[in-house]
Design a protein around this motif. Sequence first.
Motif, PDB file in Angstrom:
ATOM      1  N   SER A   3     -28.605 -32.807  -7.460  1.00  0.00           N
ATOM      2  CA  SER A   3     -29.512 -33.898  -7.760  1.00  0.00           C
ATOM      3  C   SER A   3     -29.890 -34.595  -6.480  1.00  0.00           C
ATOM      4  O   SER A   3     -29.186 -34.532  -5.486  1.00  0.00           O
ATOM      5  CB  SER A   3     -28.867 -34.887  -8.731  1.00  0.00           C
ATOM      6  OG  SER A   3     -27.825 -35.579  -8.103  1.00  0.00           O
ATOM      7  N   TRP A  17     -32.258 -27.778 -11.355  1.00  0.00           N
ATOM      8  CA  TRP A  17     -32.865 -29.068 -11.001  1.00  0.00           C
ATOM      9  C   TRP A  17     -33.855 -29.474 -12.081  1.00  0.00           C
ATOM     10  O   TRP A  17     -34.652 -28.670 -12.565  1.00  0.00           O
ATOM     11  CB  TRP A  17     -33.607 -28.963  -9.676  1.00  0.00           C
ATOM     12  CG  TRP A  17     -32.757 -29.074  -8.453  1.00  0.00           C
ATOM     13  CD1 TRP A  17     -31.529 -28.537  -8.254  1.00  0.00           C
ATOM     14  CD2 TRP A  17     -33.100 -29.755  -7.237  1.00  0.00           C
ATOM     15  NE1 TRP A  17     -31.083 -28.834  -6.993  1.00  0.00           N
ATOM     16  CE2 TRP A  17     -32.028 -29.574  -6.349  1.00  0.00           C
ATOM     17  CE3 TRP A  17     -34.213 -30.469  -6.815  1.00  0.00           C
ATOM     18  CZ2 TRP A  17     -32.023 -30.109  -5.063  1.00  0.00           C
ATOM     19  CZ3 TRP A  17     -34.224 -30.997  -5.545  1.00  0.00           C
ATOM     20  CH2 TRP A  17     -33.144 -30.828  -4.675  1.00  0.00           C
ATOM     21  N   LYS A  18     -33.839 -30.755 -12.469  1.00  0.00           N
ATOM     22  CA  LYS A  18     -34.895 -31.287 -13.310  1.00  0.00           C
ATOM     23  C   LYS A  18     -36.192 -31.351 -12.490  1.00  0.00           C
ATOM     24  O   LYS A  18     -36.169 -31.552 -11.273  1.00  0.00           O
ATOM     25  CB  LYS A  18     -34.525 -32.689 -13.801  1.00  0.00           C
ATOM     26  CG  LYS A  18     -33.363 -32.729 -14.805  1.00  0.00           C
ATOM     27  CD  LYS A  18     -33.817 -32.235 -16.155  1.00  0.00           C
ATOM     28  CE  LYS A  18     -32.832 -32.629 -17.259  1.00  0.00           C
ATOM     29  NZ  LYS A  18     -31.570 -31.939 -17.183  1.00  0.00           N
ATOM     30  N   SER A  20     -38.229 -33.730 -12.508  1.00  0.00           N
ATOM     31  CA  SER A  20     -38.272 -35.084 -11.941  1.00  0.00           C
ATOM     32  C   SER A  20     -37.502 -35.155 -10.636  1.00  0.00           C
ATOM     33  O   SER A  20     -37.897 -35.877  -9.701  1.00  0.00           O
ATOM     34  CB  SER A  20     -37.707 -36.098 -12.946  1.00  0.00           C
ATOM     35  OG  SER A  20     -36.349 -35.791 -13.263  1.00  0.00           O
ATOM     36  N   GLU A  21     -36.400 -34.411 -10.527  1.00  0.00           N
ATOM     37  CA  GLU A  21     -35.615 -34.400  -9.304  1.00  0.00           C
ATOM     38  C   GLU A  21     -36.366 -33.695  -8.182  1.00  0.00           C
ATOM     39  O   GLU A  21     -36.355 -34.135  -7.025  1.00  0.00           O
ATOM     40  CB  GLU A  21     -34.266 -33.729  -9.569  1.00  0.00           C
ATOM     41  CG  GLU A  21     -33.391 -34.489 -10.540  1.00  0.00           C
ATOM     42  CD  GLU A  21     -32.116 -33.742 -10.890  1.00  0.00           C
ATOM     43  OE1 GLU A  21     -31.151 -34.420 -11.303  1.00  0.00           O
ATOM     44  OE2 GLU A  21     -32.077 -32.512 -10.762  1.00  0.00           O
ATOM     45  N   SER A  53     -41.095 -34.687 -17.186  1.00  0.00           N
ATOM     46  CA  SER A  53     -40.395 -34.130 -16.029  1.00  0.00           C
ATOM     47  C   SER A  53     -38.909 -34.427 -16.067  1.00  0.00           C
ATOM     48  O   SER A  53     -38.111 -33.730 -15.439  1.00  0.00           O
ATOM     49  CB  SER A  53     -41.005 -34.664 -14.731  1.00  0.00           C
ATOM     50  OG  SER A  53     -40.772 -36.051 -14.587  1.00  0.00           O
ATOM     51  N   LYS A  54     -38.505 -35.467 -16.808  1.00  0.00           N
ATOM     52  CA  LYS A  54     -37.092 -35.799 -16.906  1.00  0.00           C
ATOM     53  C   LYS A  54     -36.359 -34.931 -17.927  1.00  0.00           C
ATOM     54  O   LYS A  54     -35.137 -34.900 -17.956  1.00  0.00           O
ATOM     55  CB  LYS A  54     -36.918 -37.277 -17.277  1.00  0.00           C
ATOM     56  CG  LYS A  54     -37.385 -38.250 -16.195  1.00  0.00           C
ATOM     57  CD  LYS A  54     -37.185 -39.681 -16.635  1.00  0.00           C
ATOM     58  CE  LYS A  54     -37.629 -40.668 -15.567  1.00  0.00           C
ATOM     59  NZ  LYS A  54     -37.460 -42.072 -15.988  1.00  0.00           N
ATOM     60  N   THR A  57     -35.849 -28.630 -16.900  1.00  0.00           N
ATOM     61  CA  THR A  57     -35.380 -28.086 -15.624  1.00  0.00           C
ATOM     62  C   THR A  57     -36.422 -27.130 -15.060  1.00  0.00           C
ATOM     63  O   THR A  57     -37.361 -26.719 -15.758  1.00  0.00           O
ATOM     64  CB  THR A  57     -34.054 -27.343 -15.795  1.00  0.00           C
ATOM     65  OG1 THR A  57     -34.271 -26.175 -16.597  1.00  0.00           O
ATOM     66  CG2 THR A  57     -32.999 -28.228 -16.438  1.00  0.00           C
TER      67      THR A  57
END
Length: 289
Positions: A3, A17-18, A20-21, A53-54, A57
Amino acid sequence: MASPSSVSAAAPITPNWKISEVLQVHPELLDVLIETAPEFKKLRNPILRRVQSKLVTVGQAAQIAGLEPAYLVDRLNAAAGIQGPVADKSEDSSSSIPKPEPPWVDAATIAQWIDVRPYQQRGEEPFSAIMAAIREVPRGQVLLLRNTFEPTPLYDILGQRGFEHWATQLGESDWEIRFFHAGSARTSQQPANAPDTARAHDTWDDPTSTLTIDVSELVPPEPMIRILTALEELPDGASLLVHHVRRPMHLYPRLDELGYHHDTREIGPAQVEILIEKPAAPVPVIGAR
């Protein structure tokens, strides 16, 4: 899962990874995503980008766009100037094999129907509405969901509750997903290195009846899922103490609807505690008719 809070901008992006990340660490990759597949064009909308986006993945986003996860990972790392690990593309070869349509798709009765596209257009989180509808689906029947994308993160969540799924794309940003209540719920496995987040803990008023969970490291909708699941397993009359980084504004209406008493206090920067009391079971009245 790597993250942004724990890695540098030079760390390789992985399928876990998301989105958003990825965009938090490498905001310049937004254009790369949009250029990669038409399904990512909705990320131009800041409201939809903040919500979706949250939830997804990199690996799940690739599946939504019909890409191999390894291809999307490699493309993002290359665009960011990172020499990332080359994923084993053979792991994803089975995902390209079409699966036969289950017999229940045409045979099972649709018990509930919900269209969450208006939620997403307003930038709202539809998870609680979906879970409210799914609770009303008897075994052997179906929830019909309309969505703007294939909700692959939802498959595992509802699979743990005994639901199978079948998705059909009707058009651009228009998906129909059927969730069939098969009744064979899976037991979710907690990672071996996960912290012990369910333990006895002194509460504000009653030190003997509270379970404690910590959702401060989770990303939406995982905190709400974790809290509602813990409440379902909690004995009547007991309490749940939640450690969070913010006031869960979308959770409060759901708690009120379910009849839970709750109180929130801020104990420091990005440190919030929510105490939720599960109603006691009603006492039967002797002689009542």
